[in-house]
Design a protein around this motif. Structure first.
Motif, PDB file in Angstrom:
ATOM      1  N   ALA B   7       0.597  -1.215   0.086  1.00 38.65           N
ATOM      2  CA  ALA B   7      -0.163   0.029   0.188  1.00 38.65           C
ATOM      3  C   ALA B   7       0.742   1.235   0.071  1.00 38.65           C
ATOM      4  O   ALA B   7       0.385   2.245  -0.811  1.00 38.65           O
ATOM      5  CB  ALA B   7      -0.916  -0.121   1.291  1.00 38.65           C
ATOM      6  N   ASN B   8       1.916   1.142   0.618  1.00 35.89           N
ATOM      7  CA  ASN B   8       2.826   2.316   0.781  1.00 35.89           C
ATOM      8  C   ASN B   8       4.070   2.275   0.016  1.00 35.89           C
ATOM      9  O   ASN B   8       5.121   2.766   0.212  1.00 35.89           O
ATOM     10  CB  ASN B   8       3.287   2.441   2.126  1.00 35.89           C
ATOM     11  CG  ASN B   8       3.882   1.516   2.737  1.00 35.89           C
ATOM     12  OD1 ASN B   8       4.205   0.396   2.038  1.00 35.89           O
ATOM     13  ND2 ASN B   8       4.368   1.580   4.012  1.00 35.89           N
ATOM     14  N   ALA B   9       3.835   1.407  -1.180  1.00 34.44           N
ATOM     15  CA  ALA B   9       5.207   1.397  -2.052  1.00 34.44           C
ATOM     16  C   ALA B   9       5.345   2.728  -2.730  1.00 34.44           C
ATOM     17  O   ALA B   9       4.364   3.502  -3.044  1.00 34.44           O
ATOM     18  CB  ALA B   9       4.955   0.391  -3.054  1.00 34.44           C
ATOM     19  N   ARG B  10       6.712   3.047  -2.888  1.00 30.41           N
ATOM     20  CA  ARG B  10       6.939   4.436  -3.420  1.00 30.41           C
ATOM     21  C   ARG B  10       7.037   4.143  -4.886  1.00 30.41           C
ATOM     22  O   ARG B  10       7.245   3.148  -5.467  1.00 30.41           O
ATOM     23  CB  ARG B  10       8.484   4.732  -2.865  1.00 30.41           C
ATOM     24  CG  ARG B  10       8.334   5.105  -1.416  1.00 30.41           C
ATOM     25  CD  ARG B  10       9.860   5.169  -1.060  1.00 30.41           C
ATOM     26  NE  ARG B  10      10.579   3.995  -1.188  1.00 30.41           N
ATOM     27  CZ  ARG B  10      12.051   3.750  -1.213  1.00 30.41           C
ATOM     28  NH1 ARG B  10      12.564   4.505  -0.445  1.00 30.41           N
ATOM     29  NH2 ARG B  10      12.325   2.662  -1.199  1.00 30.41           N
ATOM     30  N   GLU B  11       6.944   5.371  -5.775  1.00 27.93           N
ATOM     31  CA  GLU B  11       6.866   5.497  -7.175  1.00 27.93           C
ATOM     32  C   GLU B  11       8.377   4.916  -7.749  1.00 27.93           C
ATOM     33  O   GLU B  11       8.267   4.066  -8.640  1.00 27.93           O
ATOM     34  CB  GLU B  11       6.858   6.945  -7.585  1.00 27.93           C
ATOM     35  CG  GLU B  11       6.495   6.883  -9.077  1.00 27.93           C
ATOM     36  CD  GLU B  11       5.353   6.370  -9.701  1.00 27.93           C
ATOM     37  OE1 GLU B  11       5.606   5.649 -10.590  1.00 27.93           O
ATOM     38  OE2 GLU B  11       4.383   6.156  -8.750  1.00 27.93           O
ATOM     39  N   LYS B  12       9.454   5.025  -7.087  1.00 28.70           N
ATOM     40  CA  LYS B  12      10.489   4.534  -7.276  1.00 28.70           C
ATOM     41  C   LYS B  12      10.808   2.939  -7.212  1.00 28.70           C
ATOM     42  O   LYS B  12      11.309   2.252  -8.245  1.00 28.70           O
ATOM     43  CB  LYS B  12      11.765   5.203  -6.781  1.00 28.70           C
ATOM     44  CG  LYS B  12      11.945   5.129  -5.367  1.00 28.70           C
ATOM     45  CD  LYS B  12      13.338   5.482  -4.454  1.00 28.70           C
ATOM     46  CE  LYS B  12      14.123   4.427  -4.957  1.00 28.70           C
ATOM     47  NZ  LYS B  12      15.400   4.660  -3.794  1.00 28.70           N
ATOM     48  N   ASP B  13      10.059   2.560  -6.165  1.00 27.61           N
ATOM     49  CA  ASP B  13       9.799   0.970  -6.089  1.00 27.61           C
ATOM     50  C   ASP B  13       9.163   0.422  -7.499  1.00 27.61           C
ATOM     51  O   ASP B  13       9.520  -0.579  -7.835  1.00 27.61           O
ATOM     52  CB  ASP B  13       9.084   0.676  -4.847  1.00 27.61           C
ATOM     53  CG  ASP B  13       9.858   1.143  -3.682  1.00 27.61           C
ATOM     54  OD1 ASP B  13      11.028   1.298  -3.621  1.00 27.61           O
ATOM     55  OD2 ASP B  13       9.114   1.222  -2.492  1.00 27.61           O
TER      56      ASP B  13
END
Lengths: 340, 340, 340, 340
Positions: B7-13
């Motif tokens: 849910a809290n994955a970052r855009e760069k991930d």
């Protein structure tokens, strides 16, 4: 062995059972209760040759009393077995760690991991070169080439080697290079393989089968021991249950159960036991606290690039941190571990 | 393959995961939901080489979509596979029965059983000569001598022979005398053995492992098939559960599951499946009603004297009665059986 | 009860155990073997009041001989129990079918299904109005309103009603409208509920718990019976195992095991047992062939719109076809079924 | 939610599935692969009302992405929940021990145990007064009289009380005297009971069901929490597997799994988890090393005279020794424990 007769068994049924027992050269004791008759058989039940007495008229059930394994049992040997692998003792005061990649993939990978695990105090380098894989299309290991790499890293680092032998065809090759012969979970009841490793003078690491009871596991050890090889190290690596949050269910109770019933050392593999690297540290510490003699842990310099089981492998920094925790824990548990 | 991001994955991930997928030569589809992002991977996931994407930052889990077996799947072949063993067809209209003793014990015993099962309509004589046993102290079979007895009874009766091959060492001998090579439950993931029987032109009876999922079982069949041997007969013989009233839990649902997912024939072994002769008839009939292509049943002229598994063996008269019931049942189920 | 002493038990340990047994008013028989001493306890072990003799010095293990259930056992009653529900007999010659939706959803849905299942020969309409759901956010049933709908359809069609009672709070309401009180799998060991239904004069359908042994199941029946209600119908609905191809593993061996150990009727629920409508027909037929007294089957006029368990529900046409097959099968199995 | 279409799904099947998704007010993303089409559903799937899309033509399977619990999830609350019971914190820095007899048997027994466990640092006295028993003929507890004894010992010692509530009938009484309401393993999915304890302002100890997955367990917690009671303590007490050397298989992996997926505290019950007192110490230490927030341990002044589960109860001296070991262990694990 106890023979429980049915409530309505006839006198002649009881007589017939007695006759069979006595003819086999065994003694018999009879308990006549209010509900039913129970016959206690005294002597070596092998004299019965596997005869299924439960099929005789009037017999309700047979209750075995004695375990079928002998050499592996605590009754046979009271002190603990210490398996010596060169200067390393498995089952002694010191916690033994066997760490390394799931599969040997390349010279670089192997040397990089070996360096890491050696510094952190592992006595053994693990690494599969013959890999059992569920699908025939998965990477099956470097085979002979992998053995040569293991040999090279062993000479360079002094680490002991443990690697899996999957079949009698490559037993000779594996035995030439490996310090300990690992029997994988899927081969725990590959009886031909057990017999053959029993004939070799090399310590054996016997993993518990996915759905094997502890009694079956000790019987598998018995297969090896009754061929003359007493250097068996047991390895619990998770059993199959309904739970899917972990790859398997690591049965740490196996530690006190084995310690009570057998004299053989037992180590724990939390990598396969959980299948998730995040859970490996917690279960490693739990294993040591429960009295395990050692750990088998998967470490990979770059789990993302691993050809097999990367998801359950620790990165070097995590492994180092774990080794430090094990060192402290071992001490308060009355054990030693030479981590840095 | 589906990649579920946290849910809290970052855009760069997300970008990094995309990069890895695309670099591997695969296509990607992105679903951005209210809670999280989901990536659909399109193409042959083998291009990823087993890379554990679940370890990448921001990845919550990986959901596989396709089964790993191909040749064994219904998708690969739409019609049913009929395995021909001489003039007998396994997987065709006719119910096939493989009956006989757990272990070949003597010439007399074998001929007596063969006579009985032949008259009652069995097409195959079963009988172990290499016996996997939990304890090393149990009777392990007559080995080569047993193969010669099987050969003799085959010539005398015309019955086809099915017997277990336990290891590659005795594969050649077993293949010489047996019409079907049986792989036992404990060897279902003995991958070397699977590969070797895959290279031989003999039908294989592949028993399901005690704790094997149906998907793993079909992958084991795939091991044999991808070596070129397509004549695989599946055999359900009970799985290990918590229930102790029966030796194993016979999973008859495996019949419709296999029929939906694979084209291979499936037979049922209610003798090992229950471990109790009294339950064999009920489960044999259930198997045929559920659509099984055949049965494997243990019969012994005198179960009380059996050297192995007597408690689950039928006496000849019980077996005859069962065969008559199977004949009637087969007909109302749209199958045939040539019992007397 | 058998008391197995350790191999190295001291004479005074044995004497102490004997003293405890005799003080409790029980008799004892002693078998002195070459390896160890075994004590057979004769009499009602309840006199020991649950005393854990396995904790006494020198005791290796205790082996129970008798089942803990009595009223539910075949020993207690030799003939088969036939549970009469109005003019319908469960456990008699006729196969009984309880069919209907997983959950009662509306008047239209219920009447449509009732019509279908009645024409095809079902004697019972099933339909949940109090629904146990794993997630608190799922549809939990129409509750009292659903009971009224069941009552209405019962008057209109003459079908008997079976519906689940989830707690003692709604027992009175359910008992007022339902002909049979269903205890769900999750409540099989809700002992208060068992005791309360035991005090009511209504037949009870007792589903087997997901991880309950057959012995525990019969003990749950005993809870009901020892309160005075002997009209217990057992219902196997699948147990929890490692296999995920089906929702549960339907344990059809329970049929012959129950028939041997108990006099109570047993029916099979292949809808929950498999969780997949495609497998329901095969397993229904298997159940009848194995000797089941009846079936519980989920039918929905439009499974796609079902509020609960649609994926395991049969469409009316599939149900009709199955009923016709059951009729033919019942006859060759020596049973009757009044399908159209 | 992901919808996987069959390899041979027709265009109109795909269109029909899309129509249903969109009509429910949800968004859809389509991945067209070489083998099959995959549909990603975006939005709150409750809008589909449990519709079994897997039944639609051309659909192969549905893959759920999100857990069904929310309030119990780590996503909902990032920090750890600390359940306050008076001045005791469960889930904080301190290891919490709940010790005492399986069942309250008498005033003498209870006070004797209370004294022992208090001195050794336990914060809670456990003791069953309503006892779930497999057989209806076993001792079922002192009921209300037992509650009064618990209340008396609580006033005398200051220990907090935890005792099981078996049904809504005795919820009020238990809630009056007990500081924590224990929900037993057999009642983990007694949904009415969960809802009722959810409406009370008392901490709840929720034991894991014998065959419950961790996801089902957290859904059971969700039942309590969504009624407004957030003070839920999870308790792992062993799951049912094929292994019989222990009463259950204690799943210590549940500790890291819960810590990753939920914010609720988790304690371990090694007494029920193993069923054998000899194994309780090893598993208690393992639990603390794995990160458990506490332990629930059975202690009895004279296990031989225990009316229930004596075989898994520790004698006072063994318990004292264990408490001392826990104290040392807690410290090296970054926790505290106030043992003597």
């Amino acid at each position: 062995m106890i023979i429980v007769m049915e409530a309505n068994a006839r006198e002649k049924d009881i007589e017939e059972v007695k006759r069979v027992i006595i003819n086999a050269g065994l003694d018999i004791h009879i308990s006549t209760g209010t509900d039913r008759t129970i016959l206690g058989v005294v002597g070596d039940k092998k004299k019965l040759g596997g005869k299924p007495l439960e099929m005789m008229p009037g017999v309700e059930k047979i209750v075995p009393i004695m375990n079928s394994y002998k050499l592996a049992s605590r009754t046979f040997k009271n002190g603990n077995t210490i398996v010596k692998v060169g200067n390393v003792e498995v089952g002694g005061d010191e916690i033994v760690i066997m760490a390394g990649p799931c599969a040997v993939e390349s010279r670089e990978q192997l040397f990089e991991v070996a360096e890491v695990v050696k510094i952190s105090g592992a006595q053994f380098l693990r690494g599969g070169v013959y890999k059992p894989r569920t699908s025939p299309y998965s990477f099956k290991g470097l085979k002979e080439q992998g053995l040569l790499l293991l040999d090279e890293v062993k000479r360079a680092t002094g680490l002991k080697i443990v690697t899996e032998v999957m079949s009698t065809e490559n037993l000779e090759a594996v035995a030439q290079y490996s310090d300990v012969l690992q029997i994988g979970a899927r081969n725990m009841q590959n009886f031909n393989l057990l017999e053959e490793v029993g004939k070799i003078k090399k310590p054996v690491l016997l993993k518990r089968g996915l759905s094997s009871t502890i009694e079956e596991w000790l019987n598998a050890a018995e297969y090896i021991m009754c061929e003359g090889n007493y250097d068996v190290i047991l390895c619990e690596r998770g059993i199959r249950t309904f739970e899917t949050a972990t790859r398997n269910t690591l049965d740490l109770s196996a530690i006190p159960v084995i310690k009570e019933n057998s004299h053989l050392p037992i180590i724990i593999d939390p990598s396969h036991g959980t299948g998730v690297w995040k859970y490996v540290c917690a279960m490693s510490k739990a294993a040591v606290a429960a009295g395990a003699d050692g750990l088998m842990i998967e470490v990979h310099p770059n789990p993302l690039e691993a050809l097999s089981d990367g998801a359950q492998s620790l990165r070097p920094d995590k492994y180092n941190a774990l080794a430090r925790e094990i060192k402290v824990l071992a001490e308060v548990c009355g054990r030693k571990f030479n981590g840095d």
